[in-house]
Design a protein around this motif. Structure first.
Motif, short mmCIF file in Angstrom:
data_model
loop_
_atom_site.label_atom_id
_atom_site.label_comp_id
_atom_site.label_asym_id
_atom_site.label_seq_id
_atom_site.Cartn_x
_atom_site.Cartn_y
_atom_site.Cartn_z
N ILE A 29 0.85 -1.19 0.00
CA ILE A 29 0.00 0.00 0.00
C ILE A 29 0.89 1.24 0.00
CG2 ILE A 29 -1.75 1.30 1.28
CD1 ILE A 29 -2.67 -1.36 2.49
N PRO A 30 0.83 2.06 -1.04
CA PRO A 30 1.68 3.26 -1.07
C PRO A 30 1.34 4.19 0.09
CG PRO A 30 0.73 2.81 -3.24
CD PRO A 30 0.02 1.93 -2.26
N SER A 31 2.36 4.65 0.81
CA SER A 31 2.09 5.57 1.92
C SER A 31 3.28 6.49 2.21
CB SER A 31 1.71 4.80 3.20
OG SER A 31 2.73 3.91 3.59
N PRO A 32 3.80 7.19 1.18
CA PRO A 32 4.80 8.21 1.51
C PRO A 32 4.19 9.25 2.43
CG PRO A 32 4.00 8.49 -0.75
CD PRO A 32 3.46 7.19 -0.26
N ASP A 82 3.99 5.81 7.73
CA ASP A 82 4.49 6.54 6.56
C ASP A 82 5.86 6.04 6.13
OD1 ASP A 82 5.31 7.81 9.12
OD2 ASP A 82 6.46 9.14 7.81
N THR A 83 6.15 6.24 4.86
CA THR A 83 7.43 5.82 4.29
C THR A 83 8.09 6.98 3.57
OG1 THR A 83 6.53 5.18 2.13
CG2 THR A 83 6.44 3.52 3.89
N LEU A 84 9.25 6.70 3.05
CA LEU A 84 9.93 7.62 2.15
C LEU A 84 9.16 7.69 0.83
CD1 LEU A 84 13.48 6.18 2.77
CD2 LEU A 84 12.56 8.30 3.76
N GLY A 85 9.48 8.65 0.02
CA GLY A 85 8.85 8.78 -1.29
C GLY A 85 9.41 10.00 -2.00
N ALA A 86 8.64 10.55 -2.91
CA ALA A 86 9.07 11.74 -3.65
C ALA A 86 7.84 12.54 -4.07
CB ALA A 86 9.89 11.34 -4.87
N MET A 87 8.10 13.75 -4.52
CA MET A 87 7.04 14.64 -4.99
C MET A 87 7.52 15.34 -6.25
SD MET A 87 5.15 17.76 -2.94
CE MET A 87 4.05 16.68 -2.02
N VAL A 88 6.59 15.60 -7.16
CA VAL A 88 6.94 16.29 -8.40
C VAL A 88 7.26 17.76 -8.09
CG1 VAL A 88 6.09 17.07 -10.64
CG2 VAL A 88 5.54 14.76 -9.83
N ILE A 102 10.71 12.93 -0.39
CA ILE A 102 9.92 13.01 0.84
C ILE A 102 10.66 12.17 1.86
CG2 ILE A 102 7.76 12.37 1.96
CD1 ILE A 102 6.35 12.85 -0.70
N GLY A 103 11.11 12.79 2.94
CA GLY A 103 11.99 12.11 3.88
C GLY A 103 13.42 12.23 3.41
N GLU A 231 6.44 10.25 10.61
CA GLU A 231 7.73 10.10 11.27
C GLU A 231 8.87 10.46 10.33
OE1 GLU A 231 11.44 8.14 12.63
OE2 GLU A 231 10.32 7.83 10.77
N GLU A 232 8.76 10.10 9.05
CA GLU A 232 9.87 10.31 8.12
C GLU A 232 10.13 11.79 7.83
OE1 GLU A 232 11.92 8.22 7.46
OE2 GLU A 232 11.06 6.22 7.35
N ILE A 233 9.19 12.66 8.20
CA ILE A 233 9.42 14.09 8.03
C ILE A 233 9.51 14.80 9.38
CG2 ILE A 233 8.44 14.21 5.72
CD1 ILE A 233 5.83 15.21 6.93
N GLY A 234 9.73 14.02 10.44
CA GLY A 234 10.07 14.59 11.74
C GLY A 234 8.94 14.89 12.68
N VAL A 235 7.67 14.65 12.26
CA VAL A 235 6.52 14.99 13.11
C VAL A 235 6.17 13.83 14.03
CG1 VAL A 235 4.13 15.75 13.14
CG2 VAL A 235 5.69 16.60 11.36
N GLY A 236 5.99 12.65 13.46
CA GLY A 236 5.84 11.42 14.23
C GLY A 236 4.81 11.48 15.33
N ALA A 237 5.25 11.14 16.55
CA ALA A 237 4.33 10.98 17.69
C ALA A 237 4.04 12.29 18.41
CB ALA A 237 4.92 9.97 18.68
N SER A 238 4.25 13.41 17.76
CA SER A 238 4.09 14.69 18.45
C SER A 238 2.64 15.02 18.78
CB SER A 238 4.67 15.83 17.58
OG SER A 238 4.01 15.89 16.32
N SER A 239 1.67 14.41 18.07
CA SER A 239 0.28 14.84 18.23
C SER A 239 -0.69 13.74 18.64
CB SER A 239 -0.22 15.47 16.93
OG SER A 239 -0.17 14.53 15.88
#
Length: 397
Positions: A29-32, A82-88, A102-103, A231-239
Motif C-alpha cells: 500500500i503506497p504511503s509516503p 508513513d514511508t519515504l517517497g518523492a514529490m513532483v 519526501i523524507g 515520522e519520516e518528516i520529523g513529526v511522528g508521535a508529536s500529536s
C-alpha cells in the motif's frame, strides 16, 4: 520482600505466518508521508477485525487501546505507517518530471526504480532514471554523473515529449510519487524490501496485538498502540499522545553497518540516538525482560537517526521513552532484515505489556521526591539499594 522481576510476564505464541502476511499486504500500500490515508484504512480495518477499539487524529494517526488490569500509569507502543517517497517539483521541457524527496534518502536508491505517480485524477506508472541513463549515448559519463536528486528524472509511461504533454495528462507540481517496495522473503527467513522501516515494525505490533487477543491476556495497565503517519518528516508521535501516558516504547529499524552493533536477529535496544539518550530505567527494564526470558538482544547507539520518541519529547511530552529495533541492512535503501528479529520484537512487546509498571509515582505529572528512582552507582549496587527501587511495582510510592 519484592517478588522476583519478570514473574508477571509469560511468553505467548507469536503467529509468524500472520505477521508475514500482514507485512506483505501493508507494504504494497503506497504511503509516503502525506499520502497515508489508504494505509490508515487498512490498519483500522484490521483492528476492527481483531476487536480492538481505536480512534484517529484529524490527519489519521491511530490510537488503539488495550485495556489493562488497572488504568495507569498508562503505556504506549508506537510504530509509523508513513514511508519515504518523492514529490513532483517541476514539469520538464523534455516531457519528464523533476523530483524532490519526501523524507531523507539518497537518489542513489531511486535510480532505476519503478514507481507510481498519483495525479489529482488518476495514477500513472513510471521509472526514475539518472539524467544520463544510456551508455550507448553517454558512454563512460553514465558512471561519473554525481549522485543527487537534481541528477535524476521520472520517465512516465505516457506519451509525453514536452511539458505541455504532461499538463495535458494531468500532471502537476505536488503530485506524490511512491516507489515500488519489491518485497521478497527467502526460505531462509530473510526479508528484502523497501520500507521495512517501518512497515515491518507495524507488522510486529499487529502480531503482538493478535497474540494478546488470542491468549485473552490483558496488559498490566492501559496501553495504547500508536501508529503515526509523519515520522519520516520529523513529526511522528508529536500529536497522538495524551497526558496519561507515562512510558512509550518505539519500534523501528536499527542500522546494520560497520561500527554498529545492530544485527538482523534478536532485538536491538538503542541506548541513544541523535536526539540524545533514551530513558535509563525503561531501557534497562527492556534489557531485563530479554535476559529473564532468553530473548537474544544487543545494545546500540545511533548518531544519525531519530524516531517517534524524539518527536514526542520535542512536542513537550514528559514521558519515559525507549527504542527497540529490528536490525536492517541498507536502511533507507533496499533494506533487509530477518524474521527472527521481527518475532523476537513481538515476543518482547508482549512481555513488556504484561510486566510490572516501572514506578507508581509516574501516574502523576508532578509529584514529590518520595518514590523517585535513583540510578546505579557502585556503592548503591553493593548494598542493594537500586535493586529494591527499580523492581518495586509501586515505585516506592
Amino acid at each position: 520482600m519484592n517478588k522476583p522481576f519478570g514473574t508477571t510476564s509469560k511468553h505467548v505464541r507469536i503467529d509468524v505466518e500472520y505477521m508475514v502476511d500482514f507485512f506483505k499486504r501493508l507494504v504494497e500500500i503506497p504511503s509516503p508521508a502525506g499520502y497515508t490515508d489508504q494505509a490508515v484504512h487498512f490498519c483500522g480495518g484490521e483492528l476492527e477485525r481483531l476487536g480492538v477499539p481505536f480512534e484517529l487524529t484529524r490527519r489519521g494517526a491511530i490510537r488503539a487501546t488495550l485495556k489493562g488490569r488497572t488504568r495507569g500509569p498508562a503505556r504506549a507502543i508506537v510504530a509509523h505507517l508513513d514511508t519515504l517517497g518523492a514529490m513532483v517539483k517541476r514539469l520538464k521541457e523534455n516531457g519528464r518530471l523533476e523530483l524532490v524527496p519526501i523524507g531523507t534518502w539518497s537518489s542513489r536508491f531511486a535510480e532505476g526504480a519503478r514507481c507510481t505517480i498519483f495525479t489529482d485524477q488518476r495514477s500513472f506508472r513510471g521509472t526514475i532514471l539518472p539524467l544520463k541513463a544510456s551508455g550507448h549515448t553517454f558512454n563512460e559519463e553514465v558512471d561519473t554523473q554525481p549522485v543527487a536528486w537534481d541528477n535524476v528524472e521520472l520517465r512516465v509511461d505516457a506519451v509525453a515529449y514536452k511539458a505541455e504533454d504532461l499538463r495535458r495528462h494531468g500532471f502537476n507540481v505536488g503530485d506524490y510519487v511512491a516507489v515500488d517496495p519489491n518485497p521478497e522473503i527467502s526460505t531462509s527467513g530473510y526479508i528484502n524490501s523497501r520500507y521495512l522501516d517501518d512497515k515491518a515494525g507495524v507488522a510486529v505490533m499487529f502480531a503482538a496485538i493478535k497474540a494478546m487477543v488470542d491468549a485473552k491476556l490483558k496488559p498490566t495497565v492501559d496501553t495504547y498502540m500508536l501508529f503515526t503517519i509523519a515520522e519520516e518528516i520529523g513529526v511522528g508521535a508529536s500529536s497522538v499522545l495524551h497526558g496519561n501516558i507515562a512510558e512509550m516504547v518505539t519500534i523501528d529499524n536499527g542500522t546494520v553497518a560497520p561500527g554498529q552493533a545492530s544485527r538482523e536477529s534478536g532485538v536491538t535496544i538503542s541506548m541513544a540516538d541523535s536526539a540524545g539518550p533514551f530513558d535509563y530505567h525503561l531501557t534497562r527494564r527492556l534489557i531485563q525482560l530479554c535476559e529473564t526470558h532468553d530473548i537474544q538482544y544487543q545494545r546500540d547507539a545511533f548518531r544519525y537517526y531519530r524516531s517517534d520518541s524524539a518527536s514526542a519529547l520535542e512536542a513537550g511530552n514528559d514521558i519515559r521513552t525507549a527504542l527497540i529495533c529490528f536490525g536492517v541492512d541498507s536502511s533507507h535503501g533496499y533494506e533487509r532484515t530477518h524474521l527472527n528479529a521481527l518475532r523476537s520484537l513481538a515476543e518482547l512487546s508482549c512481555l513488556y505489556l504484561q510486566s510490572d509498571i516501572l514506578f507508581g509515582r509516574d501516574a502523576q505529572e508532578l509529584g514529590p521526591l518520595t518514590g523517585f528512582p535513583t540510578q546505579d552507582t557502585e556503592d548503591a549496587e553493593a548494598d542493594g539499594t537500586i535493586a529494591d527501587t527499580a523492581t518495586d511495582p509501586s515505585g516506592g510510592a
